[in-house]
Design a protein around this motif. Structure first.
Motif, PDB file in Angstrom:
ATOM      1  N   SER A  57       0.838  -1.190   0.000  1.00  0.00           N
ATOM      2  CA  SER A  57       0.000   0.000   0.000  1.00  0.00           C
ATOM      3  C   SER A  57       0.879   1.248   0.000  1.00  0.00           C
ATOM      4  CB  SER A  57      -0.898   0.014   1.238  1.00  0.00           C
ATOM      5  OG  SER A  57      -1.495   1.284   1.381  1.00  0.00           O
ATOM      6  N   ARG A  58       0.799   2.031  -1.069  1.00  0.00           N
ATOM      7  CA  ARG A  58       1.544   3.295  -1.118  1.00  0.00           C
ATOM      8  C   ARG A  58       1.103   4.209   0.010  1.00  0.00           C
ATOM      9  NH1 ARG A  58       0.089   2.896  -6.530  1.00  0.00           N
ATOM     10  NH2 ARG A  58      -1.406   4.558  -6.222  1.00  0.00           N
ATOM     11  N   ASP A  59      -0.198   4.305   0.221  1.00  0.00           N
ATOM     12  CA  ASP A  59      -0.726   5.193   1.264  1.00  0.00           C
ATOM     13  C   ASP A  59      -0.189   4.816   2.641  1.00  0.00           C
ATOM     14  OD1 ASP A  59      -2.184   6.630  -0.589  1.00  0.00           O
ATOM     15  OD2 ASP A  59      -4.020   5.478  -0.275  1.00  0.00           O
ATOM     16  N   LYS A  60      -0.256   3.555   2.992  1.00  0.00           N
ATOM     17  CA  LYS A  60       0.205   3.107   4.315  1.00  0.00           C
ATOM     18  C   LYS A  60       1.695   3.367   4.504  1.00  0.00           C
ATOM     19  CE  LYS A  60      -3.428   0.674   5.971  1.00  0.00           C
ATOM     20  NZ  LYS A  60      -4.134   1.087   7.125  1.00  0.00           N
ATOM     21  N   LEU A  61       2.440   3.357   3.411  1.00  0.00           N
ATOM     22  CA  LEU A  61       3.882   3.584   3.487  1.00  0.00           C
ATOM     23  C   LEU A  61       4.246   5.054   3.329  1.00  0.00           C
ATOM     24  CD1 LEU A  61       5.032   0.418   1.560  1.00  0.00           C
ATOM     25  CD2 LEU A  61       5.354   0.901   3.988  1.00  0.00           C
ATOM     26  N   GLY A  62       3.236   5.941   3.233  1.00  0.00           N
ATOM     27  CA  GLY A  62       3.489   7.372   3.221  1.00  0.00           C
ATOM     28  C   GLY A  62       3.759   7.985   1.859  1.00  0.00           C
ATOM     29  N   VAL A  94      11.379   5.843  -9.122  1.00  0.00           N
ATOM     30  CA  VAL A  94      10.854   5.455 -10.431  1.00  0.00           C
ATOM     31  C   VAL A  94      10.432   3.989 -10.377  1.00  0.00           C
ATOM     32  CG1 VAL A  94      11.339   5.224 -12.895  1.00  0.00           C
ATOM     33  CG2 VAL A  94      12.298   7.152 -11.607  1.00  0.00           C
ATOM     34  N   LEU A  95       9.127   3.773 -10.446  1.00  0.00           N
ATOM     35  CA  LEU A  95       8.598   2.417 -10.400  1.00  0.00           C
ATOM     36  C   LEU A  95       8.672   1.743 -11.756  1.00  0.00           C
ATOM     37  CD1 LEU A  95       5.363   3.015  -8.264  1.00  0.00           C
ATOM     38  CD2 LEU A  95       7.647   2.334  -7.474  1.00  0.00           C
ATOM     39  N   VAL A 110       6.274   7.405 -11.244  1.00  0.00           N
ATOM     40  CA  VAL A 110       7.067   7.811 -10.084  1.00  0.00           C
ATOM     41  C   VAL A 110       6.175   7.908  -8.846  1.00  0.00           C
ATOM     42  CG1 VAL A 110       8.543   9.649  -9.166  1.00  0.00           C
ATOM     43  CG2 VAL A 110       8.576   9.142 -11.614  1.00  0.00           C
ATOM     44  N   VAL A 111       6.683   7.428  -7.725  1.00  0.00           N
ATOM     45  CA  VAL A 111       5.974   7.537  -6.456  1.00  0.00           C
ATOM     46  C   VAL A 111       6.782   8.433  -5.523  1.00  0.00           C
ATOM     47  CG1 VAL A 111       6.983   5.441  -5.445  1.00  0.00           C
ATOM     48  CG2 VAL A 111       4.779   6.248  -4.650  1.00  0.00           C
ATOM     49  N   LEU A 112       6.074   9.387  -4.893  1.00  0.00           N
ATOM     50  CA  LEU A 112       6.733  10.358  -4.009  1.00  0.00           C
ATOM     51  C   LEU A 112       5.861  10.606  -2.782  1.00  0.00           C
ATOM     52  CD1 LEU A 112       7.565  12.624  -6.999  1.00  0.00           C
ATOM     53  CD2 LEU A 112       9.296  11.476  -5.630  1.00  0.00           C
TER      54      LEU A 112
END
Length: 152
Positions: A57-62, A94-95, A110-112
């Motif tokens: 989870s991107r959200d849970k990981l900030g 960069v995913l 990209v996830v930030l």
């Protein structure tokens, strides 16, 4: 390396649950556990199954921002393209990176964590790369569909 209906069913079940036990897989296929295991091993060996991963989870990981960044290179000589690719491979934000056709050369997923992280990434990491001529960044407002499942 052709697939029969049973192979396709195995692939579909593994896409649904990569942690499925061989016993459960064989039960669903109505096939013996050794035969099921042999088929899965063959599908792995032949490259149909590339690996297994946990979806986090991107959200849970900030990670609040998911972005797509289009990149245009000013120079398309091998050394510059190779250098750009090597630098992108080393960027954990960069995913995914795709060499594309059209007005831009690359599309980065990209996830930030936040806007400051985005500014640091774009201004401090992407823009200074040798050969980068132009960037266009789009922020994802909401995910309508997210899937890694291939149609089998």
């Amino acid at each position: 390396m052709s697939l029969d209906d049973l192979d396709r069913e195995i692939l579909a079940l593994i896409q649904e649950d990569g942690r499925i036990a061989n016993a459960e897989l064989s039960r669903r296929l109505n096939l013996s556990p050794p035969a099921t295991h042999a088929r899965v091993r063959r599908l792995q060996r032949e490259g149909f199954i590339e690996g297994y991963a946990g979806l986090l989870s991107r959200d849970k990981l900030g990670y609040d921002l998911l972005c797509f960044v289009l990149v245009s290179l000013s120079v398309h000589q091998y050394e510059h393209v190779y250098g750009f690719r090597e630098r992108v491979l080393a960027m954990p934000e960069v995913l995914e990176c795709y060499n594309i056709t059209g007005e831009y050369d690359y599309l980065l997923k990209v996830v930030l964590r936040n806007r400051e992280d985005l500014e640091r990434f774009v201004v401090g990491e992407l823009t200074p790369l040798p050969g980068v001529a132009r960037l266009q960044t789009s922020l994802v407002l909401s995910e309508v569909k997210r899937s890694i499942k291939l149609p089998i």
